[in-house]
Design an enzyme around this catalytic site. Structure first.
Site, PDB file in Angstrom:
ATOM      1  N   GLU A  64      23.761  -2.666 -29.593  1.00 60.72           N
ATOM      2  CA  GLU A  64      24.414  -1.356 -29.545  1.00 60.72           C
ATOM      3  C   GLU A  64      25.588  -1.319 -30.521  1.00 60.72           C
ATOM      4  O   GLU A  64      25.774  -0.339 -31.256  1.00 60.72           O
ATOM      5  CB  GLU A  64      24.910  -1.103 -28.120  1.00 60.72           C
ATOM      6  CG  GLU A  64      25.603   0.232 -27.918  1.00 60.72           C
ATOM      7  CD  GLU A  64      26.187   0.347 -26.516  1.00 60.72           C
ATOM      8  OE1 GLU A  64      26.968   1.289 -26.280  1.00 60.72           O
ATOM      9  OE2 GLU A  64      25.883  -0.515 -25.660  1.00 60.72           O
ATOM     10  N   ASP A  68      25.610   1.076 -33.846  1.00 62.57           N
ATOM     11  CA  ASP A  68      26.698   2.035 -34.037  1.00 62.57           C
ATOM     12  C   ASP A  68      27.234   1.954 -35.467  1.00 62.57           C
ATOM     13  O   ASP A  68      27.470   2.975 -36.118  1.00 62.57           O
ATOM     14  CB  ASP A  68      27.811   1.743 -33.030  1.00 62.57           C
ATOM     15  CG  ASP A  68      29.042   2.602 -33.259  1.00 62.57           C
ATOM     16  OD1 ASP A  68      28.954   3.826 -33.138  1.00 62.57           O
ATOM     17  OD2 ASP A  68      30.112   2.031 -33.585  1.00 62.57           O
ATOM     18  N   ASN A 133      23.397   4.705 -25.480  1.00 67.76           N
ATOM     19  CA  ASN A 133      23.605   3.266 -25.666  1.00 67.76           C
ATOM     20  C   ASN A 133      22.345   2.576 -26.183  1.00 67.76           C
ATOM     21  O   ASN A 133      22.401   1.786 -27.133  1.00 67.76           O
ATOM     22  CB  ASN A 133      24.040   2.623 -24.344  1.00 67.76           C
ATOM     23  CG  ASN A 133      25.395   3.108 -23.874  1.00 67.76           C
ATOM     24  OD1 ASN A 133      26.175   3.669 -24.648  1.00 67.76           O
ATOM     25  ND2 ASN A 133      25.696   2.902 -22.611  1.00 67.76           N
ATOM     26  N   GLU A 136      21.530   3.509 -29.840  1.00 74.32           N
ATOM     27  CA  GLU A 136      22.271   2.705 -30.817  1.00 74.32           C
ATOM     28  C   GLU A 136      21.688   1.300 -30.919  1.00 74.32           C
ATOM     29  O   GLU A 136      21.587   0.734 -32.020  1.00 74.32           O
ATOM     30  CB  GLU A 136      23.741   2.642 -30.425  1.00 74.32           C
ATOM     31  CG  GLU A 136      24.481   3.956 -30.628  1.00 74.32           C
ATOM     32  CD  GLU A 136      25.939   3.869 -30.235  1.00 74.32           C
ATOM     33  OE1 GLU A 136      26.797   4.363 -30.986  1.00 74.32           O
ATOM     34  OE2 GLU A 136      26.240   3.304 -29.156  1.00 74.32           O
TER      35      GLU A 136
END
Length: 250
Positions: A64, A68, A133, A136
């Site tokens: 994650e 990101d 979440n 990502e």
């Protein structure tokens, strides 16, 4: 001998499952994944209590973090190229709108990534942010599996083209609380978010908030977290003062 050959050629249940998983991931990506374990990790919740060969916990959380960063970099490059007149503040604000938690949750839901999550927790208890979440984490898995070029290709084809409309995003509010605070500061108005516990008969913990502007209560709200309660109150205040705020911004 024939029986032995049949046993060797016969697929195991796990290989059948891998084949279904491969096909579904392939459909979402638009190109073939090469290492399924990255995607499996992207959908592993910490409650599954899985460990790798070195004893490290397997979960989507590290992916994650990586996803990101990858998403932010590709979006930043796109905005830089598409809006040559935009200054740093504008570009930062636009990127924030595209990668907002609300938008990431929307993307995770649209791709139905929740279907792949391995967990010992009931999906109803995940919370809304699980969608963003794992989205990502999925981006992070793409990068590890196929590298930056394919990761960039996926973000452009599956996210930017169908979801990113710069003209519409310019008018999108990502934080009503920030907008109200900024407006109050510009107008030299005092403001205060008075938060308190407001537990009713639901059996859950709630928070109430009263938003004061110039020492007068203009809006109230109630939610399961302080942050949500404040944002809801600010959103209601925005619609109360929308005409004045819009006139000031223009």
């Amino acid at each position: 001998m024939r029986r032995i050959i049949k046993k060797i050629l016969k697929k195991s249940p796990s290989s059948d499952q891998d084949g279904v998983f491969f096909d579904k991931i392939h459909t979402i990506l638009g190109f073939k994944p090469t290492t399924l374990r990255y995607y499996e990790k992207a959908f592993t919740h910490r409650s599954a209590n899985k460990l790798d060969d070195k004893g490290n916990q397997i979960s989507y959380e590290r992916l994650e973090f990586l996803g990101d960063a990858m998403l932010g970099s590709v979006i930043a490059a796109h905005l830089y190229n598409e809006v040559p007149s935009g200054d740093e503040g504008y570009l930062t604000k636009m990127r924030s709108k595209i990668v907002s938690r609300e938008h990431l949750n929307e993307l995770g839901r649209d791709f139905n990534l929740i279907q792949f999550v391995e967990s010992k927790v009931n999906p109803q208890h995940f919370g809304e942010n699980i969608h963003g979440n794992i989205f990502e984490a999925f981006i992070g898995a793409i990068y590890l599996d196929r590298g930056y070029t394919y990761c960039e290709k996926f973000i452009h084809n599956k996210i930017i083209k169908p979801y990113v409309d710069i003209a519409k995003l310019e008018g999108k509010v990502i934080s009503y609380k920030s907008l109200i605070i900024e407006w109050c500061q510009k107008e030299k108005k005092s403001f205060k978010f008075d938060v308190y516990e407001d537990n009713g008969k639901e059996g859950m913990k709630f928070f109430g908030v009263k938003l004061y502007i110039d020492e007068k209560v203009v809006c109230k709200a109630r939610a399961t977290s302080k942050k949500k309660a404040e944002e809801t109150a600010a959103k209601r205040a925005y619609f109360v003062f929308q005409e004045k705020i819009s006139r000031k911004n223009n």
